[in-house]
Design an enzyme around this catalytic site. Structure first.
Site, PDB file in Angstrom:
ATOM      1  N   SER A 135       0.862  -1.185   0.000  1.00 48.00           N
ATOM      2  CA  SER A 135       0.000   0.000   0.000  1.00 48.00           C
ATOM      3  C   SER A 135       0.894   1.228   0.000  1.00 48.00           C
ATOM      4  O   SER A 135       2.059   1.153   0.426  1.00 48.00           O
ATOM      5  CB  SER A 135      -0.850   0.008   1.276  1.00 48.00           C
ATOM      6  OG  SER A 135      -1.472   1.278   1.463  1.00 48.00           O
ATOM      7  N   TYR A 148      -1.893  -1.076  10.401  1.00 53.35           N
ATOM      8  CA  TYR A 148      -2.018  -1.409   8.981  1.00 53.35           C
ATOM      9  C   TYR A 148      -0.772  -0.944   8.229  1.00 53.35           C
ATOM     10  O   TYR A 148      -0.179  -1.690   7.449  1.00 53.35           O
ATOM     11  CB  TYR A 148      -3.270  -0.722   8.424  1.00 53.35           C
ATOM     12  CG  TYR A 148      -3.531  -0.910   6.944  1.00 53.35           C
ATOM     13  CD1 TYR A 148      -4.464  -1.852   6.497  1.00 53.35           C
ATOM     14  CD2 TYR A 148      -2.887  -0.132   5.977  1.00 53.35           C
ATOM     15  CE1 TYR A 148      -4.730  -2.010   5.134  1.00 53.35           C
ATOM     16  CE2 TYR A 148      -3.140  -0.292   4.619  1.00 53.35           C
ATOM     17  CZ  TYR A 148      -4.069  -1.228   4.203  1.00 53.35           C
ATOM     18  OH  TYR A 148      -4.326  -1.387   2.860  1.00 53.35           O
TER      19      TYR A 148
END
Ligand SMILES: NC(=O)c1ccc[n+]([C@@H]2O[C@H](COP(=O)([O-])OP(=O)(O)OC[C@H]3O[C@@H](n4cnc5c(N)ncnc54)[C@H](O)[C@@H]3O)[C@@H](O)[C@H]2O)c1
Length: 273
Positions: A135, A148
């Site tokens: 990401s 995350y």
């Protein structure tokens, strides 16, 4: 038809980026096994695929599930992609259990995906390609919560280390770093379901269209195209790296000399004449 005669695994293949990638790989000749906890979505996709997509219920937090998926597919291409938002707590509040759950879903799952796929590729002796979903949250703060983001940063370095371990077997390992992509990940994180989902996703799409320099919302197909490239022989000399697909979100703001960007420099221009 870059994947004719190739078998592929896509985790998280029932929705979003995984689904788009499964369809892309099939459109280029692959036979795909999707592993997901979403049994309805997974079975529905498999049922409409003319037997090119197979569904195996797989919880990527469970090592035995991942091992079973990899053994069943015996794949040439593996896309370790399944994921969700994880804990949203800041570092000074997160519980040890929430930290572990998030790392297990987003980082350990990728490590075990490689762990169980690679020996099969090595035994076949034909090389292989592994692509992991990281990401832009792996690259900078501001994109996602702490647990995350740290897990995704781990995915990037895992990609580097696995590439180093496996290049001797001609197995390439790379990652994609999606930016803001309109999938169900946001509604799922907020527990929005049913009819409200489409409405919420419409609103998310409008926000996503303005969120980065390229003025349109990011699509799952944008990531599928990059993942398919990294998985293909077109990327035959590419390993241990990542492709950022974010519409320019991580390139930063316009420089201060741009007249369209009010700044100290533009304010002082009047005095420069
Ligand atoms: N959408 C974005 O903006 C974005 C940005 C950067 C990275 N990502 C990453 O992309 C990947 C795919 O997400 P998406 O945006 O397509 O979301 P999505 O919600 O549309 O798809 C995620 C899929 O993973 C599955 N999944 C969740 N937990 C699982 C588990 N324990 N075992 C197996 N499957 C599980 C879900 O059921 C779902 O089908 C994730 O790793 C996510 O972190 C997404």
């Amino acid at each position: 038809m870059r994947f004719t005669g190739k078998r592929a695994v896509v985790t998280g293949g029932a929705s979003g980026i995984g689904k788009a990638t499964a369809l892309r790989l099939v459109s280029e000749g692959a036979e795909v096994w999707i592993g997901d906890i979403d049994e309805n979505g997974g079975r529905e996709l498999a049922a409409t695929s003319n037997e090119r997509i197979h569904f195996l219920r797989t919880d990527v937090t469970q090592a035995a599930d991942i091992e079973a998926l990899m053994t069943t597919a015996d794949a040439h291409v593996v896309f370790n992609n399944a994921g969700a938002g994880g804990s949203r707590s800041p570092i000074h509040e997160i519980s040890p259990e929430d930290w572990d759950r998030t790392q297990s879903l987003l980082l350990r799952s990728v490590a075990l995906g490689i762990r169980y796929a690679a020996p099969l590729m090595i035994a076949r002796g034909e090389g292989g390609a592994i692509v992991n979903t990281a990401s832009i949250a792996a690259l900078q703060a501001g994109a996602a919560p702490t647990a995350y983001s740290v897990a995704k940063a781990g995915v990037l370095h895992l990609t580097t280390m696995a590439a180093a371990d496996l290049s001797q077997f001609d197995i390439r390992v790379n990652a994609v770093c999606p930016g803001f992509i309109t999938t169900n990940i946001f509604t799922s994180a907020l527990g929005i379901a049913g009819d409200k989902c489409a409405v919420a996703n419409g609103a998310i799409g409008q926000i996503a269209a303005k969120a980065q320099p390229l003025q349109r919302a990011g699509r799952a197909e944008d990531i599928a195209a990059a993942a398919a490239y990294l998985a293909s022989d077109d990327a035959g000399f590419v390993t241990g790296t990542h492709i950022t697909v974010d519409g320019g979100m991580t390139i930063g703001p316009r420089h201060g000399w741009d007249p369209a960007t009010p700044s100290l420099f533009t304010a002082l221009e009047a005095f420069a004449a």
